[in-house]
Design an enzyme around this catalytic site. Sequence first.
Site, mmCIF file in Angstrom:
data_model
loop_
_atom_site.group_PDB
_atom_site.id
_atom_site.type_symbol
_atom_site.label_atom_id
_atom_site.label_comp_id
_atom_site.label_asym_id
_atom_site.label_seq_id
_atom_site.Cartn_x
_atom_site.Cartn_y
_atom_site.Cartn_z
ATOM 1 N N LYS A 45 0.778 -1.126 -0.067
ATOM 2 C CA LYS A 45 -0.092 0.019 -0.006
ATOM 3 C C LYS A 45 0.835 1.219 -0.017
ATOM 4 C CE LYS A 45 -0.516 -0.131 5.319
ATOM 5 N NZ LYS A 45 -1.413 -0.091 6.299
ATOM 6 N N TYR B 80 13.718 31.819 4.524
ATOM 7 C CA TYR B 80 12.627 32.579 4.718
ATOM 8 C C TYR B 80 12.714 33.270 6.224
ATOM 9 C CZ TYR B 80 10.467 31.593 0.477
ATOM 10 O OH TYR B 80 10.174 31.540 -1.008
#
Length: 372
Positions: free
Chosen positions: A38, A264
């Site tokens: 999965k 940033y």
Amino acid sequence: MPDIHETVLEIDLGALEHNYRYLRSRIRPATKFMAVVKASGYGSDAVAIARKLVSLGVDALAVAYASEGVALRKGGITLPILVLHPQEGNFEEIITHNLEPSLYSPRILKGFHEIARREGQKGYPVHLKFNTGLNRLGFWENDVRFIREEMGESEVLSVKGILSHLGASEDLDERDFTERQIAMFRRIVQEAEKALGPIPIKHLLNTSGILNYPEAQWDMVRSGIGIYGYGNDPRFDPELKPVVSLKTVISQLHRIEPGETVGYNRAFRAEGYKTTATLPLGHADGIGRHYGQGKAFVIVKGKRAPIIGNVCMDMLMIDVTEIDCKEGDEVILFGKGQSADEFASYAGTISYELLTGISPRVKRIYKDRNPG
């Protein structure tokens, strides 16, 4: 392997083979092995992983949702595929692609039974999931009578398997809890077979269950994280080989002066002369902001370099002041020198979350053998 010139997730199919054979060695020869692929094969490449496992002789595969099973079928996989968490809107698709649903509640059983009847099915294989303590999905122990009444004398469905899921099999301090789960599953199997007749496949154990509770292997075991190289326990890590490595390169070096900032919000401020390196990956690739601010390290030339400042969407910066490196050099986030478990721990999470969160835009490459 060619030199790395971009961010890549390297998938080592030889390591996958090693892990599969090791886990096989921990169970009886007659016990079936279901590999869980999965979430794109735990963040790698579900079709490539499945093809390799098929070549090794795995007995069955498991996915979470129908769409993942359909993708495997379109990739040429013909083995039995168990859908662990089927949804009502996908029942027809499950039948069309011959997937085996894990039915876990009265609503899901009734709904799938009705669709299978409408589709003219006879003896369609299903698995019944029971809740033994994880309290996530599953029928209750006293739902056996309801299941018998719902199925009645109908031959539309055939109960191929019965399963449950262990909640703490990796934690030996929770042995009493796990033993109670095993005992409850044993009772449920007995009650279900008394009501429904023989059920060919009983399966309970996950990776840690295989390693810690082999006496409860029944007819089949399921392994997810183990086949990708992680045993949830330092005792077993030396026996397993991580299948995926996340690698990138240094895009640019900057030499900055004391007091200058990086990234940033000026989140990193140099206390002295520093050399920083910018890498071409960020939180859009699965390396979230919680790895920044010096919490996590990457490997450059065999040495640890901290991630500094805020991780950007497509880039992150590291401090390489003490490392002799150049632009274009390889950088390892996890792989040789640092496991996914270790890297994930810097952010207080686990390898499962890190591995399955690597973005599809990161190029997948294959080490040693092409999956075909």
